[in-house]
Design an enzyme around this catalytic site. Sequence first.
Site: not given
Ligand code: PEP
Ligand code: MG
Length: 756
Positions: A358, A599, A623, A670
């Site tokens: 992250h 995801e 994910d 996303c």
């Molecule tokens: C993802 O998993 O693609 C996502 C957008 O969520 P995060 O990266 O915050 O887990």
């Molecule tokens: Mg995610």
Amino acid sequence: MLDSLRRIVQEVNTAASLREVLNIIVARVRSAMDTEVCSVYLREGKEHFALMATEGLRAEAIGKVRLERGEGLVGLVAAREEPLNLDKADSHKAYRYFPETGEEVFSSFLGVPIIHHRQVLGVLVVQETKNRKFDEGEEAFLVTMSAQLAAVIAHAEATGGLAEIGQKAEARFLGVGGAPGVAIGKCVVITPVADLKAVPFAKSDDVDAELQYFYDSIEAVKKDISGLSAQLESHLNKEERILFDAYAGLLDDASVGGEVAERIRSGLSAQYAWSEVILEHVAVFSRMDDPYLRERASDVRDLGARVLAYLQQASPEDKQYPDNTVLVGEELTASNLAEVPVDKLAGIVSIRGSSNSHIAILARSLGIPTVMGAVDLPFTRLEGHEIVVDGYRGAVYSDPSEQVRVHYEEILNEDKQLVASLESIKDLPCETVDKHRVELWVNTGLVADAMLSLERGAEGVGLYRTEIPFMLRERFPSEEEQRVVYREQLSTFAPRMVTMRTLDIGGDKALPYFPISEDNPFLGWRGIRVTLDHPEIFLGQVRAMLKASEGLDNLRIMLPMISNVPELEVALMLIYRAYDEIKDEGYEVKMPPVGVMIEVPAAVYQIDAIADRVDFLSVGSNDLTQYLLAVDRNNPRVADLYHSLHPAVLKALATIAADARAKNTPVSVCGELAGDPAAALLLVGMGYDMLSMNATNLLKVKSVIRAVSSEQIRILLSDVLGLTDAPSVNRRLEEAFKRAGLSRVMRFGSESHFVD
Ligand code: PEP
Ligand code: MG
């Protein structure tokens, strides 16, 4: 056997230099196996192996004996990448005699390769005069030893470049690209509290003040210990009380305390002097044969951490962030980033983590060049040093030479020019040459990325990561505190829609005040699983979002990590409940659209059932990729297996888009993939209506989509879907981009597949 193996590895791990590592290995392995000779040969350049340490052969031969891969027995082990076990070495046809070693008297030979990340780093050899083959157990021991030592040797080799503290010589370290771009700046090292191994090397100008900090901290710890001892008095016998006293006695001037004071007087900072001395003592204890004494290493370490914690409090540094700060740390957090004034932050280097951690995602949304997983970087020695961060290739140069600096300055200038040239399309629609319209939204979380998003012409927010405001506090934010933060986000973007994801913690996103410790955090208590177990947190958050949307009505709510329908139904029930409550309290709000993140692979196969219950879907490809490929997104060791363009991922994405369209449910992506210009074309071809990405990549994606036709995209997609592996997909996309004259933009992709 297991015990000696463990001890050798432990000892090697505390060694200060490569030389010491090798000396420990040859001495300890020789004695554990009770052989006459143990030697280590290490690779020099690509094809040569040199004797680097030995016990049993003549010391003069060290550094002199050199073999090519395939030459002699050692070269043969390296070339074949497997053990060689001989009773009569000199009768083997590959045998080569080196008179300087004195090895003619040794008849038996067992050599095993030292392999790290599929590369042969060297060869570990034992020899004996007796004419015998080593038995199976001995061979297995040496193989195990070598496998364990490989990583330590690789690390010691890599960090060897900066062995001399303060000596300024260019050194290059590799990790993985976390956010594209190049930064040239000064290191600011972020260290965790009370971690002896992470104390930055520092000198002090004021010896008296440092000594005072030191003695004050020692006194504080002595007081703590005697308090503890008094508390436990009735539970301790005489021997145990003596132990307590001995423990505190280590702090005296006649013992460790005196050694530290001496180093402080020689000009070192109190924190560095203390950690250096303690680590030396820990190393001595862990080397001891007596198991009782060996255990004392952990007492010394514990004492060391206690004093260090006080020292860090006593001399709290007011972190100074110079222009072009490059933040360097073992495991950086969102709050570390937020503390640096945006205009000062030039780059980020994290020792742990990978490109989908992250912290890397945040860095990308801020457009800060980042390298992740630079595991060999001796970061504690880099405070104030000049550094180059190459986020395209995942490389870091400390104290760069003039030549390297000039090279990167050129890239930096080219990048700036490209960004400036993309400005002109900011207000133009994102559509293909035949006018197929695609919406480009942004992912946000920090205040700074919201501003950047608007500057880049974002059409909405496809993912607002609400966990970030949670991470920047010392307790859960109250409903009202959340309402204020959400209101700001909603009004900044109004009338554009803002998709707020409910709290998605767990995995590599920890709240300092709500620690979750698990063996498999990415398969554990994450996202919706946490919030459904704590409806009070979930309800409070949804209520805050709804209240914040009053009068704006641009809120969408999105649920992370849904892996089954009942989970979704409970979450929806809670959202409706919160909505009814808010209405009853007199707020004039519209029921917002609610969506689900796809995801988890289970959700891919239940698009129908999910789509029946919600207003939109959004693919979390970060994910989804890790779960489909069984590759931890946060683990640099498997980073080269994390392929977001793996054919399995592409097929899953195509299936999701087709199933969602069949249900007439809007579907977007996303995850980071959406911000990769090449991947974005494939997603458009699959039928995604909207792509949500970091603001930095928005104009690059737009410029690529505006340069192609739907027909070109269709051909490219069908071509790529026929391929069987990710490197082929990357190559095919690269060719297509070259042909279309778009390679220049691709250096900016969120993944480094087109780095030239
Ligand atoms: C993802 O998993 O693609 C996502 C957008 O969520 P995060 O990266 O915050 O887990
Ligand atoms: Mg995610």
